[in-house]
Write an enzyme that holds these catalytic residues in place. Structure first.
Site, mmCIF file in Angstrom:
data_model
loop_
_atom_site.group_PDB
_atom_site.id
_atom_site.type_symbol
_atom_site.label_atom_id
_atom_site.label_comp_id
_atom_site.label_asym_id
_atom_site.label_seq_id
_atom_site.Cartn_x
_atom_site.Cartn_y
_atom_site.Cartn_z
ATOM 1 N N PHE A 8 -82.161 60.802 -0.355
ATOM 2 C CA PHE A 8 -81.567 60.381 1.144
ATOM 3 C C PHE A 8 -80.392 61.318 1.358
ATOM 4 O O PHE A 8 -79.540 61.682 0.502
ATOM 5 C CB PHE A 8 -80.712 58.961 0.804
ATOM 6 C CG PHE A 8 -82.008 57.974 0.569
ATOM 7 C CD1 PHE A 8 -82.342 57.236 1.668
ATOM 8 C CD2 PHE A 8 -82.124 57.689 -0.659
ATOM 9 C CE1 PHE A 8 -83.534 56.269 1.472
ATOM 10 C CE2 PHE A 8 -83.195 56.688 -1.051
ATOM 11 C CZ PHE A 8 -83.596 55.877 0.096
ATOM 12 N N ASP A 9 -80.184 61.696 2.510
ATOM 13 C CA ASP A 9 -78.861 62.333 3.176
ATOM 14 C C ASP A 9 -77.938 61.315 3.300
ATOM 15 O O ASP A 9 -78.320 59.916 3.042
ATOM 16 C CB ASP A 9 -79.432 62.771 4.581
ATOM 17 C CG ASP A 9 -77.941 63.289 5.166
ATOM 18 O OD1 ASP A 9 -77.392 64.203 4.737
ATOM 19 O OD2 ASP A 9 -77.751 63.015 6.465
ATOM 20 N N LEU A 10 -76.760 61.432 3.512
ATOM 21 C CA LEU A 10 -75.666 60.380 3.309
ATOM 22 C C LEU A 10 -75.193 60.069 4.785
ATOM 23 O O LEU A 10 -75.620 58.875 5.167
ATOM 24 C CB LEU A 10 -74.748 60.890 2.264
ATOM 25 C CG LEU A 10 -73.651 59.661 2.366
ATOM 26 C CD1 LEU A 10 -73.912 58.511 1.663
ATOM 27 C CD2 LEU A 10 -72.327 60.489 1.533
ATOM 28 N N ASP A 11 -74.541 61.213 5.162
ATOM 29 C CA ASP A 11 -74.005 60.684 6.546
ATOM 30 C C ASP A 11 -74.993 60.605 7.892
ATOM 31 O O ASP A 11 -75.949 61.285 7.960
ATOM 32 C CB ASP A 11 -73.026 61.806 6.961
ATOM 33 C CG ASP A 11 -71.823 61.961 6.170
ATOM 34 O OD1 ASP A 11 -71.301 61.223 5.895
ATOM 35 O OD2 ASP A 11 -71.482 63.299 5.943
#
Length: 215
Positions: A8-11
């Site tokens: 997953f990306d975070l932001d």
């Protein structure tokens, strides 16, 4: 092949930091260039690294800009950050079912830790790859390849989930499946032009893709 690894990306993907990022850019740029930058001017800066974004403003002062940005960003973090619908429940489910899950972000580790602590998600992730861990940021495949190596996973059994084209192209460059998130600040239609394998309307949409019964 059955997917066993989800990155997953975070932001903008797991936590809603959009307003924090916009405010941080506007604070920094308006400190040096009063009244010259508005919201619409900084949205294109979201996704690339801070170095890339600030280099387009003044290559000589990039480090100065980054320091000011990060000072404001960390100070204001918890006032701006929000959770997205179904994220916590979905990540908790993946963790309980034994999926290998990780984060691949272009953020610095200290700020990533703040976001994970705020969202209560840190406990679920096996690895976190930040900009501090690699030479090349997404869409270069290096960060995703490093995550897969640490998880002892292969691209064919993995999926990269994110809100920006860097995530989709990064996954494609690394050979994984990809999923865009329709809540991307840049819009569902924009993200769809990069042809992710899946488009999630909410994070729990990931579960049936993996063959998980939500009931």
């Amino acid at each position: 092949m059955k997917i066993n690894t989800i990155l997953f990306d975070l932001d903008g993907t797991l936590i809603n930091t959009n307003e924090l990022i916009i405010a941080s850019f506007l604070h920094t740029l308006n400190k040096y260039y009063p009244e010259q930058y508005k919201r619409e001017h900084v949205i294109p800066f979201m996704g690339p690294t801070l170095t890339e974004s600030f280099s387009t403003v003044d290559e000589e002062r990039v480090e100065e800009f980054i320091s000011e940005y990060r000072r404001f960003n960390m100070k204001m973090h918890d006032e701006f950050v929000e959770e997205y619908e179904t994220v916590y429940e979905t990540i908790e489910t993946l963790h309980k079912l034994g999926y290998k899950i990780g984060i691949v972000t272009t953020k610095a580790r200290n700020v990533v830790e703040m976001g994970l602590s705020f969202s209560r998600l840190k406990q679920f992730f096996d690895i976190v790859i930040t900009i501090d861990d690699v030479q090349n940021a997404k869409p270069h495949p290096e960060p995703i390849q490093l995550a897969l190596k640490k998880l002892n996973s292969i691209p064919e059994e993995s999926i990269m989930v994110g809100d920006n084209y860097h995530d989709i192209e990064g996954g494609q460059n690394a050979g994984t499946k990809t999923a865009g998130v329709a809540w991307s600040l840049k819009g569902r239609e924009f993200l769809a032009t990069f042809k992710p394998d899946y488009m999630l309307e909410k994070m729990s949409d990931l579960l049936p893709i993996l063959g998980i019964d939500e009931n």
